[in-house]
Design a protein around this motif. Structure first.
Motif, PDB file in Angstrom:
ATOM      1  N   LEU A 375     -29.494  32.982  -8.988  1.00 15.19           N
ATOM      2  CA  LEU A 375     -28.388  33.153  -9.936  1.00 15.19           C
ATOM      3  C   LEU A 375     -27.776  31.853 -10.427  1.00 15.19           C
ATOM      4  CD1 LEU A 375     -28.636  36.110  -8.955  1.00 15.19           C
ATOM      5  CD2 LEU A 375     -26.139  36.228  -9.031  1.00 15.19           C
ATOM      6  N   SER A 376     -27.621  30.861  -9.559  1.00 22.82           N
ATOM      7  CA  SER A 376     -26.812  29.687  -9.924  1.00 22.82           C
ATOM      8  C   SER A 376     -27.306  28.918 -11.150  1.00 22.82           C
ATOM      9  CB  SER A 376     -26.664  28.750  -8.716  1.00 22.82           C
ATOM     10  OG  SER A 376     -27.915  28.396  -8.182  1.00 22.82           O
ATOM     11  N   PRO A 377     -28.622  28.768 -11.423  1.00 25.10           N
ATOM     12  CA  PRO A 377     -29.005  28.054 -12.642  1.00 25.10           C
ATOM     13  C   PRO A 377     -28.540  28.747 -13.924  1.00 25.10           C
ATOM     14  CG  PRO A 377     -30.863  28.169 -11.112  1.00 25.10           C
ATOM     15  CD  PRO A 377     -29.803  29.082 -10.587  1.00 25.10           C
ATOM     16  N   PHE A 378     -28.269  30.042 -13.848  1.00 25.16           N
ATOM     17  CA  PHE A 378     -27.871  30.797 -15.029  1.00 25.16           C
ATOM     18  C   PHE A 378     -26.356  30.838 -15.227  1.00 25.16           C
ATOM     19  CE2 PHE A 378     -32.175  32.111 -14.316  1.00 25.16           C
ATOM     20  CZ  PHE A 378     -32.689  32.291 -15.594  1.00 25.16           C
ATOM     21  N   TYR A 379     -25.619  30.074 -14.419  1.00 30.35           N
ATOM     22  CA  TYR A 379     -24.177  29.985 -14.647  1.00 30.35           C
ATOM     23  C   TYR A 379     -23.871  29.364 -16.014  1.00 30.35           C
ATOM     24  CZ  TYR A 379     -23.384  31.112  -9.703  1.00 30.35           C
ATOM     25  OH  TYR A 379     -23.337  31.747  -8.483  1.00 30.35           O
ATOM     26  N   PHE A 380     -24.737  28.462 -16.481  1.00 32.72           N
ATOM     27  CA  PHE A 380     -24.545  27.863 -17.797  1.00 32.72           C
ATOM     28  C   PHE A 380     -24.626  28.920 -18.901  1.00 32.72           C
ATOM     29  CE2 PHE A 380     -26.035  24.384 -15.144  1.00 32.72           C
ATOM     30  CZ  PHE A 380     -25.194  23.341 -15.508  1.00 32.72           C
TER      31      PHE A 380
END
Length: 474
Positions: A375-380
């Motif tokens: 999930l974290s790379p898609f926070y942008f």
């Protein structure tokens, strides 16, 4: 001394901030940063509950708190909707300097929220066990889940009135006061959690009562200060304490927000049921990781709320160029926050998860790490959506807001079942998040850009508003 339609008003509190003047980027950042700090402390409530449950009671207790949290999100959805509805309308009236109607809107929101809260408490107390069974709650955590949820429901009045108070503070351009309240109450909550569980051996009940107590204190203080703040805004004539017209305007914004958050909560319950089918260890790992994820998403959502207030005030003042500048400034702000969150969760996620879990919980740890890695790379991506959503809410473009949000939710629910069946693993559930986020972000940004373009075109023609609904606010 300021005058509006011949009505004398006096703005005597320096904490109230007009967001329609000054450098847009600087104004928005100064307004939103304390809101970000506030939500960090707000999330400490739930993080502290899970941390104490996992470390001092056990893996089953952590799973019980995480399991119950998905139902509490339904109640939070209603409180959040009341917050947004009140905040947006009060912001627009504050920007237009119509302070008498603004006060009526506040009192109307408080009365309506009290009635709604009473209904939800009755329904919640009667149906909490049924909802837990629908989520396929495991037998070993059923009793603790039910106990935690029941105590939480008794504290709903604090949740509702605190949200209304913070919505009013935000509408008046004051993001610092809620930050002070939350910093104090959240810090106290951690200490009382540990005291009740370690010293008094109260178990899950101690965690729930600690949250109840600290949330109650912050609610009472926030209400006292906000009512005093309103009393300092002097207007001529008697202020009506209730208005059906203002309730309707609040409802136009609040109901879509409530529906959005409620459907998200129902969707999360369906997803939670699928997660529970993979066992208690997977449930515990997800419960820990989703707390870290919620810290990020709720931070972006809160900044989006600040952007809503910024857009609403400038809509009331008919300063449309500042709305566009506010979106760009908000996007830069959330992307600056994405960088450290992404790096920390990918590189050091294991150590953060160990705050909730023990080294022996190997399956739970692996589950949590996989969730964060995916999930974290898609926070942008999702942060851009939530920034655009802030503009849509602040300008009352609720149909567009709901369309993008429901697209995300429906995709995530369907894909969580499809992909987990295909892969025969919970990893398929985690993959549904970035897919839903990406498609919904395209929709939200498209709706924002189209609405902004229409606004400027109408403004040049001597008209105003993102949509016909906006001109009705005037």
């Amino acid at each position: 001394m300021q005058r509006k339609h011949g009505t004398s008003t006096e703005m005597r509190n320096d904490m109230n901030k007009d967001l329609t003047t000054g450098n847009p980027a600087k104004s928005l950042w100064l307004f939103c940063l304390p809101m970000f700090g506030s939500i960090v402390f707000q999330q400490l409530y739930n993080i502290a509950d899970s941390l104490v449950a996992g470390k001092f009671i056990g893996e089953n207790a952590l799973a019980a708190v995480g399991n119950s949290y998905n139902i509490t999100l339904i109640f939070i959805a209603f409180a959040f909707g009341c917050n947004i509805g009140c905040s947006v309308i009060v912001s627009q009236l504050f920007g237009a300097k119509d302070y008498k109607t603004m006060k009526t809107s506040v009192y109307t929101a408080l009365i309506a929220s009290a009635a709604l809260c009473a209904v939800l408490m009755s329904v919640g107390l009667l149906s909490c066990d049924t909802l837990l069974r629908l989520m396929k709650t495991q037998a070993e955590i059923m009793a603790d889940s039910s106990l935690y949820l029941t105590i939480y429901i008794w504290g709903l009045p604090f949740l509702f009135f605190y949200n209304i108070a913070t919505g009013i503070f935000s509408a008046l351009g004051d993001s610092k006061t809620p930050f002070i309240f939350l910093a104090f109450s959240s810090s106290a909550n951690i200490l009382i959690d540990i005291l009740f569980v370690k010293s008094f051996s109260m178990g899950i009940a101690g965690i729930a009562w600690a949250t109840f107590l600290c949330q109650g204190i912050s609610c009472v203080l926030a209400l006292f200060v906000v009512l005093k703040r309103l009393a300092d805004i002097k207007v001529s004539g008697k202020v009506p304490v209730f208005s059906w017209n203002q309730l309707k305007k609040i409802a136009v914004v609040a109901i879509p927000s409530i529906l959005q958050q409620s459907f998200i909560s129902v969707g999360n319950m369906l997803i939670q049921g699928r997660i529970n089918s993979f066992g208690v260890s997977v449930t515990a790992g997800y419960s820990a990781a989703v707390k870290l994820n919620n810290l990020v998403i709720t931070s972006f959502t809160t900044i989006g709320n600040g952007i809503s207030n910024f857009a609403a005030q400038n809509l009331g003042a008919r300063k449309y160029e500042r709305i566009r500048e506010g979106f760009l400034a908000g996007l830069k702000l959330v992307w600056c926050l994405c960088v450290p969150f992404c790096i920390i969760y990918i590189a050091f996620g294991k150590y953060l998860l160990l705050l909730f879990l023990n080294e022996s919980s190997s399956t739970a740890l692996l589950t949590g790490r996989q969730f964060l890695w995916i999930l974290s790379p898609f926070y942008f991506v999702v942060s851009a959506k939530l920034t655009a959503d802030g503009i849509l809410r602040g300008t009352s473009a609720m149909k567009q807001f709901m369309a993008a949000t429901f697209t995300d939710l429906i995709l995530r629910v369907i894909l969580s079942f499809v992909l987990s069946d295909m892969l025969n693993a919970a990893t398929g559930i985690w993959l549904s998040w970035p897919i839903g986020w990406s498609i919904a972000t395209v929709l939200s940004v498209f709706f924002y850009r189209r609405g902004l373009k229409n606004t400027f075109r109408k403004d040049y023609q001597g008209s105003c508003g993102f949509s016909p609904a906006l001109t009705q606010q005037k």
